[in-house]
Scaffold this active site. Structure first.
Site, PDB file in Angstrom:
ATOM      1  N   GLU A   1       1.592  -0.125  -5.015  1.00 19.74           N
ATOM      2  CA  GLU A   1       0.675   0.885  -5.281  1.00 19.74           C
ATOM      3  C   GLU A   1       1.635   2.063  -5.246  1.00 19.74           C
ATOM      4  OE1 GLU A   1      -3.442   2.861  -3.933  1.00 19.74           O
ATOM      5  OE2 GLU A   1      -1.905   2.361  -2.502  1.00 19.74           O
TER       6      GLU A   1
ATOM      7  N   ASP B   1       0.878  -1.113  -0.045  1.00 20.65           N
ATOM      8  CA  ASP B   1      -0.110   0.035  -0.151  1.00 20.65           C
ATOM      9  C   ASP B   1       0.842   1.155   0.027  1.00 20.65           C
ATOM     10  OD1 ASP B   1      -2.805   1.051   0.255  1.00 20.65           O
ATOM     11  OD2 ASP B   1      -2.019   1.755   2.384  1.00 20.65           O
TER      12      ASP B   1
END
Length: 552
Positions: free
Chosen positions: A283, A215
């Site tokens: 990401e 993330d």
């Protein structure tokens, strides 16, 4: 814990095939919304295990599971309070071990979502860090003195709105939070923070995970000098990272993220992963430089395996010229790297609604994705053709949407429960059990898995055939790519090492396209079942959203 022989066998298989992730199709599961096995209205790990047969039936290579760690759930698991424990609402470590074992039995690899840039403010690390300025974890988070006026140390903004700095009266300092105030940022300039996070990664690798989705990978390291971000030229503003109503988009984020120092930590993380044959997809949250950062983070074999930016998660429907431009840019800035593409995920409106696609256009786009160079992510319910749900303000759970309502409605519309049948709660929770944490849209029920299963004309069957197309032709997974746009016509040529070639042509417009096809190309055997058009006498007549799949 899982049987170690099984885990060791899985590791050995990955090490023997270190590029298993290249060109893979990955299915994202948002655990709160996949399957409730206990009747409390919230999906859980046992529910995912129960539905692994469905995931395997799609033909995908792996599943990515969004966070299930212990958390106060202010950001629904992306605020971790214990990296080594499963939150009780999702089950237990034993449930996770059972999921891993069953997934491996079905030939599925499992990537888990690691949120390393920040923790919950309830994490024991932060509680200790904020207690005073001299404790052993005093520098584990990003603390800074106020300006002489008492104002925050600089102008950095939070993606979730307002200043990225929160005052703490105990330490009489500000702490950095790029997201919610309850999500303090870890200080990656502290070596012990890095060491502990690497131990967290190894904990899950030893439990049998096949890799990680990382993330906000470019948010790990901040500028140690805490310099102000400059203003961004208004002409360059876009809403790929934050909604348009958020002034976050008004800054050029030079100092609060995407720092070059991040590369050293990524190399350390890859070194931990390599003995396990594990892979990571990062990401990249950067509206201006996403593809450039993708290239930096995946160059060579000592950084991340793959990253995804937001180019195909954008608000506007990708046209043929736009897709060609994106792919050409990838060639320029990430020639030695690897991209992972997605149209939908848990953070953006579902792409059928976002782009206002007809069913025919939606079918064309998934075939297109399977023909693009890179790996691919599918989001749960995408295979059913689910649209974005309309959620009333009183039913909202997402703090992001509550903050910016009504100009931005948040992320709940793409996070509603998966629909398995047309019964009560769509089969997510059964009978008179607790109401699901988000409402199940009535218009999703006719698209439920049970309603589509066995119908060869359904979207579900089409997705299975699209994934099978990529699996049947390795050139689509790993081959070289040449791509160009001719008006609304997108022409993709893929070529493998053995000389095998695939020519894929997509009409991404409402008009007709009549491209000529040189001699020697023949329709792929899977083309007709996918709805592809076959050439007649060397010519193609592609109507709106028509496509052709040829090989030689």
């Amino acid at each position: 814990m899982n049987d170690m022989t099984t885990i060791e066998d899985a590791i050995a298989a990955r090490v023997a095939n270190p590029d298993w992730w290249r060109g893979a199709v990955i299915y994202q599961v948002y655990p709160r919304s996949y399957q409730d096995s206990t009747g409390d209205g919230v999906g859980d790990l046992a529910g995912i295990t129960r539905r692994l047969d469905h995931i395997a039936s799609l033909g995908v290579d792996a599943l990515w599971i969004s966070p299930f760690f212990k958390s106060p759930m202010k950001d629904f698991g992306y605020d971790v309070s214990d990296y080594r424990e499963v939150d009780p609402m999702f089950g237990s470590l034993a449930d996770f071990d059972a999921l891993i074992a069953r997934a491996h039995e079905l030939g599925l690899k499992v990537l888990i979502d690691l949120v390393l840039s920040h923790t919950s403010d309830l994490h024991p690390w932060f509680r200790e860090s904020r207690s005073d300025r001299t404790n052993p974890r005093a520098d584990w988070y990003v603390w800074a003195d106020p300006k002489p006026t008492g104002a925050p140390p600089n102008n950095w903004l939070s993606i979730f709105g307002g200043s990225a700095w929160q005052w703490d009266g105990g330490r009489m300092q500000y702490y950095l939070h790029n997201f919610l105030t309850s999500q303090p940022d870890l200080n990656f300039h502290c070596t012990e923070v890095q060491n502990e996070l690497l131990r967290v990664a190894e904990f899950w690798l030893q439990r049998g995970v096949d890799g990680f989705r990382l993330d906000t990978i470019n948010f790990y390291v901040h500028d140690a000098e805490l310099r102000d971000n400059p203003a961004l030229d208004p002409a360059l503003r876009n809403d790929q990272t934050a909604p348009a109503v958020n002034p976050y988009n008004w800054q050029e984020h030079l100092y609060d993220k995407s720092r070059p120092e991040n590369l050293a930590f990524l190399r350390r993380l890859r070194a931990v992963m390599k003995p396990y044959g594990a892979a990571a997809v990062g990401e990249v949250g950067d509206a201006q430089l996403g593809l450039e950062i993708l290239g930096q983070y995946t160059a060579g074999d000592d950084l991340m395996n793959m990253c995804y930016a937001f180019e195909l998660l954008a608000k506007d429907m990708p046209t043929a010229p736009y897709i060609a431009e994106v792919m050409h840019r990838v060639e320029r800035v990430a020639a030695d790297g690897w991209a992972c593409w997605a149209f939908s995920n848990h953070d953006v409106p579902r792409h059928i609604s976002r782009w206002n696609l007809s069913e025919e256009a939606a079918r064309t786009y998934v075939v297109l994705m399977m023909c693009l160079r890179g790996s691919a992510c599918l989001y749960q319910g995408e295979e059913l053709g689910l649209t974005e749900a309309e959620i009333a303000f009183e039913d909202l759970r997402d703090p992001y949407g509550i903050e910016f309502w009504p100009e931005f409605k948040g992320r709940d519309g793409c996070r509603t429960p998966m629909v398995w049948d047309a019964g009560v709660h769509g089969g997510f929770s059964h009978g008179n059990e607790a109401r699901p944490w988000l409402p199940v849209p009535a218009d999703h029920l006719p698209k439920a898995v049970a309603e589509q299963e066995g119908d060869e004309g359904a979207m579900l069957a089409h997705y299975r055939r699209a994934v099978a197309l990529r699996k049947a032709h390795t050139v689509l997974a790993t081959g070289a790519q040449a791509i160009e746009a001719q008006g609304d016509l997108l022409v993709i040529r893929r070529k493998g090492e053995a000389g095998r070639e695939v020519l894929a042509l997509f009409n991404l417009g409402e008009g007709a396209a009549r491209p000529a096809v040189e001699a020697g190309w023949a329709p792929l055997s899977e083309a007709a079942a996918l709805g592809a058009v076959a050439p007649q006498d060397g010519n193609l007549a592609l109507g709106p959203w028509g496509f052709a799949l040829l090989g030689r």
